[in-house]
Design an enzyme around this catalytic site. Structure first.
Site, PDB file in Angstrom:
ATOM      1  N   LYS A 196       0.824  -1.217   0.000  1.00  0.00           N
ATOM      2  CA  LYS A 196       0.000   0.000   0.000  1.00  0.00           C
ATOM      3  C   LYS A 196       0.853   1.259   0.000  1.00  0.00           C
ATOM      4  O   LYS A 196       0.430   2.306  -0.496  1.00  0.00           O
ATOM      5  CB  LYS A 196      -0.972  -0.018   1.181  1.00  0.00           C
ATOM      6  CG  LYS A 196      -0.331  -0.183   2.558  1.00  0.00           C
ATOM      7  CD  LYS A 196       0.037   1.127   3.221  1.00  0.00           C
ATOM      8  CE  LYS A 196       0.764   0.883   4.533  1.00  0.00           C
ATOM      9  NZ  LYS A 196       1.138   2.122   5.224  1.00  0.00           N
ATOM     10  N   THR A 253      -3.823   5.260   3.648  1.00  0.00           N
ATOM     11  CA  THR A 253      -2.499   5.713   3.227  1.00  0.00           C
ATOM     12  C   THR A 253      -2.551   6.487   1.914  1.00  0.00           C
ATOM     13  O   THR A 253      -1.760   7.409   1.703  1.00  0.00           O
ATOM     14  CB  THR A 253      -1.550   4.505   3.087  1.00  0.00           C
ATOM     15  OG1 THR A 253      -1.632   3.717   4.264  1.00  0.00           O
ATOM     16  CG2 THR A 253      -0.116   4.942   2.907  1.00  0.00           C
TER      17      THR A 253
END
Length: 339
Positions: A196, A253
């Site tokens: 991610k 994120t």
């Protein structure tokens, strides 16, 4: 291992996430010793009750103390939390290995795949500390340190091959604002947490180039697809990527200005060089810059197609102009979405 087996915890690494997780553990009633590499950081935490450099404005509980001596930090610990950057974990742990209590649970906060060995952090820990996988746990999920330190409600995942050990850790860090879930799919949780960061870099690049929500949604969704492909190739449970360690961590994120990786990518997208973006980071590590290289190599080893990761690698390490990245991705051969 019983649910209340963890009373004393050492956290090795006093950056923003290490300090925040120490606060979570202390708020959950544990006695916490926080190790800082620099004695002056440890002294501020110990004497003034806050980490002015990495977590300014956040008071720390009285049951956190701090030291620059790793032996003092780990003495008598029921769990040792490793909160150093992924690419420095091996070297740090090699120096600490002989200090670790023989029965302590080793907990990784780092999210990355090691350059060279292409090992996940739990694999590095098992190899260097010479412990069984049942003693190694991973904390992952949407873990934006500042929000958690401010006690904004959040959930996370504690992954461990030993379910009872995961439950003990779950009890050790459960608070009114921090809700941990357990999972035995360590591979999937680590791959989600690692990859991610690279997709967040891509989203930052797109934002810096001036693209909007359609582009972000596309990068997040197709990013999740390539993360899942790699995880499944490594033996992960596909369902993991629909949960907190997959989609949850990815959304947080990629979307938040608190994300170092997204912010770093945004600077690159606005035309800053890699060096200039690193200078603006003020010592905070954007893990995706190095991880894109190791993830790309790991995907190549297993024959997994990861076009977004490859594009980020080209920007960060091969000098690709970020303005050419959309063409690299959109010009690929057309196919069915779920091919």
């Amino acid at each position: 291992m019983t649910a209340d087996a963890i009373g004393r915890v050492a956290v090795l690494g006093a950056g923003s996430w290490g300090t925040t997780f120490a606060k979570v553990l202390a708020d959950a009633g544990r006695d916490v010793v926080l190790w800082a590499r620099r004695p002056e950081v440890a002294a501020t935490i110990r004497d003034e009750g806050h980490n002015a450099e990495y977590l300014p404005g956040i008071p720390l509980p009285a049951n956190i103390t701090a030291t620059a001596d790793p032996a003092e930090a780990v003495a008598g610990a029921d769990a040792v939390v490793l909160a150093v950057p992924s690419q420095t974990l091996r070297a740090n742990l090699a120096g600490w290995r002989d200090l670790l209590p023989s029965t302590a649970t080793l907990v990784s906060l780092a999210k990355g795949v090691e350059l060279g060995s292409l090992e996940r952090m739990s694999e590095v820990i098992r190899e260097v500390a010479e412990v069984d996988e049942a003693r190694v746990a991973v904390v992952t999920g949407p873990n934006l340190a500042r929000e958690i330190a401010e006690e904004q409600p959040t959930a996370t995942v504690i992954a461990c091959a030993d379910h009872d050990r995961a439950v003990a850790l779950q009890h050790a860090c459960s608070t009114h604002y921090f809700r941990p879930y357990t999972n035995t799919d360590v591979v999937g949780c680590e791959i989600g947490g690692t990859c991610k960061n690279v997709i967040a870099l891509a989203c930052g690049l797109a934002s810096g180039l001036g693209y909007g929500n359609n582009t972000m949604a596309t990068l997040i969704t197709r990013g999740l697809a390539e993360i899942s492909r790699l995880g499944v190739a490594l033996g992960a449970d596909p369902l993991t990527f629909a949960g907190l360690a997959g989609l949850g961590d990815l959304v947080a994120t990629c979307a938040s200005p608190l994300s170092r990786n997204r912010t770093f990518g945004e600077r690159l997208g606005r035309g800053e060089s890699l060096r200039e973006a690193q200078e603006h980071a003020h010592g905070q590590v954007a893990e995706g810059v190095k991880s894109c290289a190791s993830i790309r190599a790991l995907a190549g080893r297993h024959g997994v197609d990861m076009p977004i990761t490859n594009a980020v690698y080209q920007v960060c390490h091969e000098g690709l102009d970020p303005r050419l990245m959309p063409g690299e991705l959109l010009g690929r051969a057309r196919k069915a979405e779920f091919a």
